[in-house]
Scaffold this motif. Structure first.
Motif, PDB file in Angstrom:
ATOM      1  N   PRO A  57       0.030  18.809  -6.867  1.00 17.20           N
ATOM      2  CA  PRO A  57       0.928  18.301  -5.420  1.00 17.20           C
ATOM      3  C   PRO A  57       0.135  18.417  -4.172  1.00 17.20           C
ATOM      4  CG  PRO A  57       1.512  20.748  -5.982  1.00 17.20           C
ATOM      5  CD  PRO A  57       0.637  20.087  -6.985  1.00 17.20           C
ATOM      6  N   HIS A  58       0.327  17.369  -3.415  1.00 17.50           N
ATOM      7  CA  HIS A  58      -0.488  17.061  -2.168  1.00 17.50           C
ATOM      8  C   HIS A  58       0.537  16.140  -1.155  1.00 17.50           C
ATOM      9  CE1 HIS A  58      -1.548  13.055  -2.922  1.00 17.50           C
ATOM     10  NE2 HIS A  58      -1.840  13.409  -4.208  1.00 17.50           N
ATOM     11  N   PRO A  59       0.262  16.592   0.221  1.00 15.20           N
ATOM     12  CA  PRO A  59       1.021  15.817   1.071  1.00 15.20           C
ATOM     13  C   PRO A  59       0.680  14.558   0.913  1.00 15.20           C
ATOM     14  CG  PRO A  59      -0.020  17.719   2.282  1.00 15.20           C
ATOM     15  CD  PRO A  59      -0.634  17.670   0.591  1.00 15.20           C
ATOM     16  N   TYR A  60       1.470  13.638   1.265  1.00 15.51           N
ATOM     17  CA  TYR A  60       1.216  12.087   1.581  1.00 15.51           C
ATOM     18  C   TYR A  60       0.522  11.881   2.672  1.00 15.51           C
ATOM     19  CZ  TYR A  60       1.414   7.157   1.583  1.00 15.51           C
ATOM     20  OH  TYR A  60       1.173   5.934   1.664  1.00 15.51           O
ATOM     21  N   ALA A  61      -0.790  11.392   2.613  1.00 18.48           N
ATOM     22  CA  ALA A  61      -1.283  11.347   4.151  1.00 18.48           C
ATOM     23  C   ALA A  61      -2.332  10.071   3.932  1.00 18.48           C
ATOM     24  CB  ALA A  61      -2.293  12.346   4.239  1.00 18.48           C
ATOM     25  N   ALA A  62      -1.905   8.975   3.138  1.00 21.66           N
ATOM     26  CA  ALA A  62      -2.894   7.974   2.952  1.00 21.66           C
ATOM     27  C   ALA A  62      -2.643   7.097   4.235  1.00 21.66           C
ATOM     28  CB  ALA A  62      -2.303   7.105   1.866  1.00 21.66           C
ATOM     29  N   VAL A  63      -3.863   6.522   4.697  1.00 25.61           N
ATOM     30  CA  VAL A  63      -3.971   5.634   5.787  1.00 25.61           C
ATOM     31  C   VAL A  63      -3.134   4.279   5.464  1.00 25.61           C
ATOM     32  CG1 VAL A  63      -5.596   4.212   7.193  1.00 25.61           C
ATOM     33  CG2 VAL A  63      -6.347   6.199   6.436  1.00 25.61           C
ATOM     34  N   PRO A  64      -2.245   4.059   6.318  1.00 23.89           N
ATOM     35  CA  PRO A  64      -1.309   2.867   6.176  1.00 23.89           C
ATOM     36  C   PRO A  64      -2.092   1.455   6.505  1.00 23.89           C
ATOM     37  CG  PRO A  64      -0.202   4.242   7.598  1.00 23.89           C
ATOM     38  CD  PRO A  64      -1.680   4.798   7.365  1.00 23.89           C
ATOM     39  N   TRP A  65      -1.954   0.542   5.484  1.00 29.45           N
ATOM     40  CA  TRP A  65      -2.451  -0.667   5.710  1.00 29.45           C
ATOM     41  C   TRP A  65      -1.652  -1.838   5.212  1.00 29.45           C
ATOM     42  CZ3 TRP A  65      -3.788  -3.263   1.255  1.00 29.45           C
ATOM     43  CH2 TRP A  65      -4.193  -2.912   0.243  1.00 29.45           C
ATOM     44  N   PHE A  66      -1.848  -3.052   5.492  1.00 28.71           N
ATOM     45  CA  PHE A  66      -0.980  -4.248   5.488  1.00 28.71           C
ATOM     46  C   PHE A  66      -1.786  -5.388   5.603  1.00 28.71           C
ATOM     47  CE2 PHE A  66       2.254  -7.101   7.147  1.00 28.71           C
ATOM     48  CZ  PHE A  66       3.065  -6.864   6.217  1.00 28.71           C
ATOM     49  N   TRP A  67      -1.037  -6.376   5.052  1.00 25.18           N
ATOM     50  CA  TRP A  67      -1.825  -7.868   5.137  1.00 25.18           C
ATOM     51  C   TRP A  67      -0.830  -8.882   5.393  1.00 25.18           C
ATOM     52  CZ3 TRP A  67      -0.914  -6.384   0.411  1.00 25.18           C
ATOM     53  CH2 TRP A  67      -0.359  -7.085  -0.510  1.00 25.18           C
ATOM     54  N   SER A  68      -0.973  -9.959   5.955  1.00 28.23           N
ATOM     55  CA  SER A  68      -0.025 -10.889   5.998  1.00 28.23           C
ATOM     56  C   SER A  68      -0.959 -12.312   6.208  1.00 28.23           C
ATOM     57  CB  SER A  68       0.921 -10.882   7.438  1.00 28.23           C
ATOM     58  OG  SER A  68       1.707 -12.137   7.442  1.00 28.23           O
TER      59      SER A  68
ATOM     60  N   LYS B 146      -5.866 -14.522   7.879  1.00 25.26           N
ATOM     61  CA  LYS B 146      -5.497 -13.400   7.313  1.00 25.26           C
ATOM     62  C   LYS B 146      -5.484 -12.266   8.406  1.00 25.26           C
ATOM     63  CE  LYS B 146      -6.429 -11.998   2.856  1.00 25.26           C
ATOM     64  NZ  LYS B 146      -5.171 -11.505   2.140  1.00 25.26           N
ATOM     65  N   LEU B 147      -4.218 -11.839   8.445  1.00 24.00           N
ATOM     66  CA  LEU B 147      -4.232 -10.634   9.273  1.00 24.00           C
ATOM     67  C   LEU B 147      -4.074  -9.449   8.522  1.00 24.00           C
ATOM     68  CD1 LEU B 147      -3.130  -9.327  12.163  1.00 24.00           C
ATOM     69  CD2 LEU B 147      -0.917  -9.711  11.407  1.00 24.00           C
ATOM     70  N   GLN B 148      -4.913  -8.458   8.941  1.00 25.38           N
ATOM     71  CA  GLN B 148      -5.084  -6.952   8.371  1.00 25.38           C
ATOM     72  C   GLN B 148      -4.955  -6.156   9.276  1.00 25.38           C
ATOM     73  OE1 GLN B 148      -8.734  -8.252   6.349  1.00 25.38           O
ATOM     74  NE2 GLN B 148      -8.006  -7.582   4.590  1.00 25.38           N
ATOM     75  N   ILE B 149      -4.029  -5.120   8.915  1.00 27.59           N
ATOM     76  CA  ILE B 149      -3.791  -3.897   9.941  1.00 27.59           C
ATOM     77  C   ILE B 149      -4.183  -2.874   9.062  1.00 27.59           C
ATOM     78  CG2 ILE B 149      -2.097  -2.686  11.503  1.00 27.59           C
ATOM     79  CD1 ILE B 149      -0.348  -5.412  11.289  1.00 27.59           C
ATOM     80  N   ALA B 150      -4.665  -1.861   9.962  1.00 29.90           N
ATOM     81  CA  ALA B 150      -5.080  -0.702   9.247  1.00 29.90           C
ATOM     82  C   ALA B 150      -4.563   0.376  10.129  1.00 29.90           C
ATOM     83  CB  ALA B 150      -6.529  -0.147   8.855  1.00 29.90           C
ATOM     84  N   GLY B 151      -4.009   1.592  10.016  1.00 31.17           N
ATOM     85  CA  GLY B 151      -3.564   2.469  10.829  1.00 31.17           C
ATOM     86  C   GLY B 151      -1.898   2.145  11.277  1.00 31.17           C
TER      87      GLY B 151
ATOM     88  N   GLN C  52       0.959  -1.315  -0.053  1.00 30.27           N
ATOM     89  CA  GLN C  52      -0.014   0.140  -0.005  1.00 30.27           C
ATOM     90  C   GLN C  52       0.790   1.204  -0.019  1.00 30.27           C
ATOM     91  OE1 GLN C  52      -0.182   1.972   3.126  1.00 30.27           O
ATOM     92  NE2 GLN C  52      -0.838   3.433   2.035  1.00 30.27           N
ATOM     93  N   ASN C  53       1.970   1.171   0.966  1.00 32.60           N
ATOM     94  CA  ASN C  53       2.890   2.497   1.224  1.00 32.60           C
ATOM     95  C   ASN C  53       3.549   2.669  -0.225  1.00 32.60           C
ATOM     96  OD1 ASN C  53       4.115   4.617   2.879  1.00 32.60           O
ATOM     97  ND2 ASN C  53       6.044   3.398   1.976  1.00 32.60           N
ATOM     98  N   ALA C  54       4.156   1.601  -0.869  1.00 32.79           N
ATOM     99  CA  ALA C  54       4.762   1.846  -2.129  1.00 32.79           C
ATOM    100  C   ALA C  54       3.993   2.269  -3.349  1.00 32.79           C
ATOM    101  CB  ALA C  54       5.404   0.352  -2.490  1.00 32.79           C
ATOM    102  N   VAL C  55       2.755   1.826  -3.412  1.00 32.78           N
ATOM    103  CA  VAL C  55       1.982   2.204  -4.419  1.00 32.78           C
ATOM    104  C   VAL C  55       1.378   3.696  -4.258  1.00 32.78           C
ATOM    105  CG1 VAL C  55      -0.553   1.809  -5.382  1.00 32.78           C
ATOM    106  CG2 VAL C  55       0.975  -0.226  -5.126  1.00 32.78           C
TER     107      VAL C  55
END
Ligand SMILES: Cc1cc2nc3c(=O)[nH]c(=O)nc-3n(C[C@H](O)[C@H](O)[C@H](O)COP(=O)(O)OP(=O)(O)OC[C@H]3O[C@@H](n4cnc5c(N)ncnc54)[C@H](O)[C@@H]3O)c2cc1C
Length: 411
Positions: free
Chosen positions: A315-326, A332-337, A298-301
């Motif tokens: 231009p805009h500041p980068y402020a996407a909500v971080p999320w991840f899965w494993s 399936k573990l998913q983490i938001a924030g 998510q962060n890379a994209v």
């Protein structure tokens, strides 16, 4: 930068390729060159420790874009070529094939490399790390031939591999110096749940123990731990973290710490150079502007999209909500924030059911949501975290509180 200045991207991984894709989507007409030191087409890494390792996915399916994409979108891909130096005054990069490229803008998307074991026996045949398709291919070939594996480190990659190996009937022991699994990333209740589930599927996790040496005559035969235990093994996988590839930036005089430092727009100290993805550390609005380096798709994209938007005049500041899965076996573990270790943990649902979430709070404010086999909670959390605080600890604990409705109302 003018609309026709060349953009050079160092690193042809998830983030680097996405810059090229998004620049074209955003209407950028100038030349784009993607320089990647791995051979072949850019590919996704997450399946390497999951479906690909299990044998459920083939290498071609990992490719992020098929070969015709590059010609069709006028993206020049230099694969098997490394950016070796940046001349910021001349705005030119030197390449490992002896060539050089001029840039109007340079994007550093050079990722990270794995830490390697430094103990006696670390160079024996049968000691692996896992980052590249080459690593995964070599590991996949070997796990078909072994009976016992030791994994060093109970982080995401180590545990994903452990789950695959256990499913293939291999006896797996995980050595973890910390008192719980995935300790840097998740709450204590979620750690406990995952440790129990891995134990149920036959994985032995030794907490508070560490690797002293690997023994064998040319090839791994056993692992000896600092508590004096000997574990017979045919294979050792080191999942002991990564080192960001900051050397290129540092040699060019750009500030680096745990990553190439950027501002909120993902510009380095040089406005003609951006840094994104695993290699970049940026001031994170979810952690009160603290510098954070995230390792996720998510962060890379999203960072790539943010840079492409800036280069095409939005231009805009980068402020996407971080999320991840494993994915670890059936879990399936998913983490938001983003939570800090001391953030409060509030359970939503019953871990015994195998599907629940842990809501994390700091000073009464929701900071992150960890979910296992609860994709609905995860998707709601991503929306809720993007908006001003609404969910309290009491709401989170109350399963009749309609999370989905709140998320929907937020748009
Ligand atoms: C096994 C594994 C499983 C993962 N599972 C998940 C998951 O389940 N979920 C998730 O969100 N994330 C996962 N990740 C993390 C995710 O893959 C990364 O966060 C993502 O790939 C980061 O993209 P990137 O472009 O920053 O780095 P990368 O994709 O690593 O690309 C960087 C590229 O730059 C190249 N490079 C380095 N230096 C140079 C140079 N000087 N010149 C040219 N090229 C250079 C590197 O070789 C590499 O090809 C996983 C990673 C691994 C390794």
């Amino acid at each position: 930068m003018s609309a026709h200045d060349p953009v050079v991207v160092a690193g042809a991984g998830q983030a680097g390729l996405q810059v090229a894709i998004s620049l074209r989507e955003d209407g950028y007409e100038g030349p784009i060159t993607l320089v990647g030191d791995e051979t072949g087409l850019p590919y996704q890494r997450p399946p390497l420790s999951k479906a690909y390792m299990l044998g459920d996915m083939q290498a071609e399916s990992l490719e992020l874009r098929a070969a015709p994409f590059f010609a069709d979108h006028r993206v020049e891909l230099l694969s098997g070529v490394r950016v070796t130096a940046i001349d910021r005054l001349a705005r030119r990069v030197a390449l490992s094939d002896g060539g050089s490229l001029e840039y109007g803008h340079l994007v550093l998307a050079v990722g990270v490399r794995n830490r390697v074991l430094a103990c006696p026996g670390a160079d024996l045949d049968g000691v692996f790390t896992l980052r590249t398709l080459g690593d995964a291919h070599a590991l996949r070939e070997r796990i078909g031939t072994i009976r016992r594996a030791v994994v060093i480190g109970a982080g995401f990659i180590g545990l994903e591999f452990a789950a695959v190996a256990a499913k293939l009937g291999i006896a797996v022991t995980v050595l973890e110096t910390a008192p719980r699994v995935m300790m840097r990333a998740i709450s204590a209740p979620m750690s406990a749940f995952f440790a129990d589930k891995h134990a149920e599927s036959g994985v032995t996790i030794r907490f508070g123990d560490s690797l002293a040496r690997i023994v064998g005559d040319g090839r791994v035969e056993a692992v000896e731990t600092n508590s004096g235990v000997r574990i017979e093994a045919d294979l050792v996988l080191a999942g002991i973290g990564v080192i960001p590839n900051t050397e290129l930036a540092a040699a060019a005089g750009l500030p680096v710490e745990n990553g190439v430092l950027t501002d909120a727009l993902l510009r380095t100290a040089d406005e003609h150079v951006s840094a994104i993805g695993d290699c970049a550390a940026y001031p994170n609005p979810f952690l009160e502007g603290r510098y954070v380096r995230l390792e996720s798709v998510q962060n890379a994209v999203d960072q790539a999209k943010c840079v492409a938007a800036r280069l095409t005049g939005k231009p805009h500041p980068y402020a996407a909500v971080p999320w991840f899965w494993s994915d670890q076996g059936p879990l399936k573990l998913q983490i938001a924030g983003l939570a800090l270790p001391d953030d409060e943990s509030v359970l939503r649902g019953d871990p015994a059911s195998g599907a629940f979430s842990v809501f994390r709070f700091r000073d009464g404010r929701l900071t992150a949501v960890e979910s296992v086999n609860k994709p609905g909670d995860h998707m709601s959390a991503r929306r809720i975290l993007a908006a001003p605080p609404t969910v309290t600890p009491a709401d989170a604990a109350d399963e009749s509180f309609n999370l989905r409705a709140i998320a929907k109302a937020l748009g």
